[in-house]
Design an enzyme around this catalytic site. Sequence first.
Site, mmCIF file in Angstrom:
data_model
loop_
_atom_site.group_PDB
_atom_site.id
_atom_site.type_symbol
_atom_site.label_atom_id
_atom_site.label_comp_id
_atom_site.label_asym_id
_atom_site.label_seq_id
_atom_site.Cartn_x
_atom_site.Cartn_y
_atom_site.Cartn_z
ATOM 1 N N CYS A 128 13.232 90.231 -41.970
ATOM 2 C CA CYS A 128 12.903 92.064 -42.665
ATOM 3 C C CYS A 128 12.819 92.371 -43.824
ATOM 4 O O CYS A 128 12.068 92.907 -44.859
ATOM 5 C CB CYS A 128 13.943 93.337 -41.652
ATOM 6 S SG CYS A 128 13.312 93.728 -39.955
ATOM 7 N N HIS A 268 12.893 100.261 -45.957
ATOM 8 C CA HIS A 268 12.585 99.686 -44.390
ATOM 9 C C HIS A 268 13.263 100.722 -42.960
ATOM 10 O O HIS A 268 13.615 101.079 -43.157
ATOM 11 C CB HIS A 268 13.412 98.346 -44.150
ATOM 12 C CG HIS A 268 13.463 97.661 -42.965
ATOM 13 N ND1 HIS A 268 12.236 96.671 -42.037
ATOM 14 C CD2 HIS A 268 14.596 97.321 -41.776
ATOM 15 C CE1 HIS A 268 12.745 96.574 -41.283
ATOM 16 N NE2 HIS A 268 13.871 96.790 -41.242
ATOM 17 N N ASN A 298 9.946 99.040 -35.692
ATOM 18 C CA ASN A 298 9.869 98.558 -36.949
ATOM 19 C C ASN A 298 9.491 97.827 -35.971
ATOM 20 O O ASN A 298 9.079 96.219 -35.569
ATOM 21 C CB ASN A 298 11.960 97.939 -36.811
ATOM 22 C CG ASN A 298 12.358 96.674 -37.240
ATOM 23 O OD1 ASN A 298 11.723 95.801 -38.435
ATOM 24 N ND2 ASN A 298 14.170 96.885 -37.663
#
Length: 341
Positions: A128, A268, A298
């Site tokens: 990520c 994030h 996500n």
Amino acid sequence: MNPKFKNPRAKHNFIGRTCSITGIGSYVPQKVLTNHDLEKMVDTSDEWIRSRTGIRERHIAAKDEWTSDMGARAAQRAMKMAGVTADQIDLIIVATITPDMPFPATACLIQKQLGARRAAAFDLEAACSGFIYALEIAQQFIMSRTYDTVLVIGAEKLSSITDWTDRNTCVLFGDGAGAAILQNRDRAHGLLTVAMGADGEKSDLLFMPGGGSRRPATRESVDGRLHFLRMEGKETFKNAVQAMLSAADEVLRRCEIDIGKIKCIIPHQANQRIIEAVGQRLGARPEQLFINLDKYGNTSAASVAIALDEAVASGRISKGDLVLLIVFGAGLTWGAAVVEW
Ligand code: UT7
């Protein structure tokens, strides 16, 4: 010299070269999977997902839509905004944990789709955190005068490594891509500083056991569901908050700016509770935080790139605003960047 940034780590003050984000773009697939759809697939509820994560829905790529397709679409939008043609691109970096295939690099497949024949191309795997890692690498190539125009892409088809029978993870992720064009241009959307970090001691908190050299694909590995991602949610959560905080502190300190001066914080997009905890501990006001995970879940390496594109398109960020990007992911990896838009 820009009086806002006295610290020499704000690189454009002392190298005499500015790395600017001249174009940004994103793409998400058409199909939407809502929390109510998931209620029919696993033992979960819209209420649980919303209250524990903030996610309402996510986009899922079609069976014949690959990470490279999504990355190329996002790239075309970023190129259009930057006014850059395919033959001007010197380098393509694709951050992803879901490449089209283990090799060749998805960056090469995107190079082909774009017709960017002059460009070198490689993939980067920092989960990520990949988009920030890729921004820093692109910046280094530009600052060293190796390249003028770099295409950075974060693209993921996480639905391809999601265990759709595991309620602990399948409600969390979505597919999509974001892209940026970085160029040596004066004072336009300058990337001021980037910090990166990693802790391999905690590599077992979030990982996919199968498909690599350790456990190649076999009938047993498929039966054992080793080709799906696994996560220790609670521990990952705790580490995310700490790492994102320290990365944000580092870049703010380097630029000698207070959190109050940041117009928009783009963290994030993994969990709304993580974002709020980070924002609170940084001393940020809620309206400084940009949150879009309710729509996308996500999307790993694509997450902050999609969010930055949306923040710009919706007018949350205008020219001259300071933007703080903060990421965290498997590895563990983390990072942060300050951009003067
Ligand atoms: O992108 C990389 C970084 N990723 C992250 O940072 C994610 C970090 N972790 C998280 O966001 C959270 O830990 C989760 C959202 C994954 C989980 O939230 P949590 O509050 O930590 O829940 P939990 O895992 O402790 O589970 C609490 C309960 C458990 O039931 P019991 O054991 O208390 O009876 C779970 O089985 O919630 C249950 N549960 C669910 N219930 C309904 C777990 N998933 C679900 C679900 N629906 N989808």
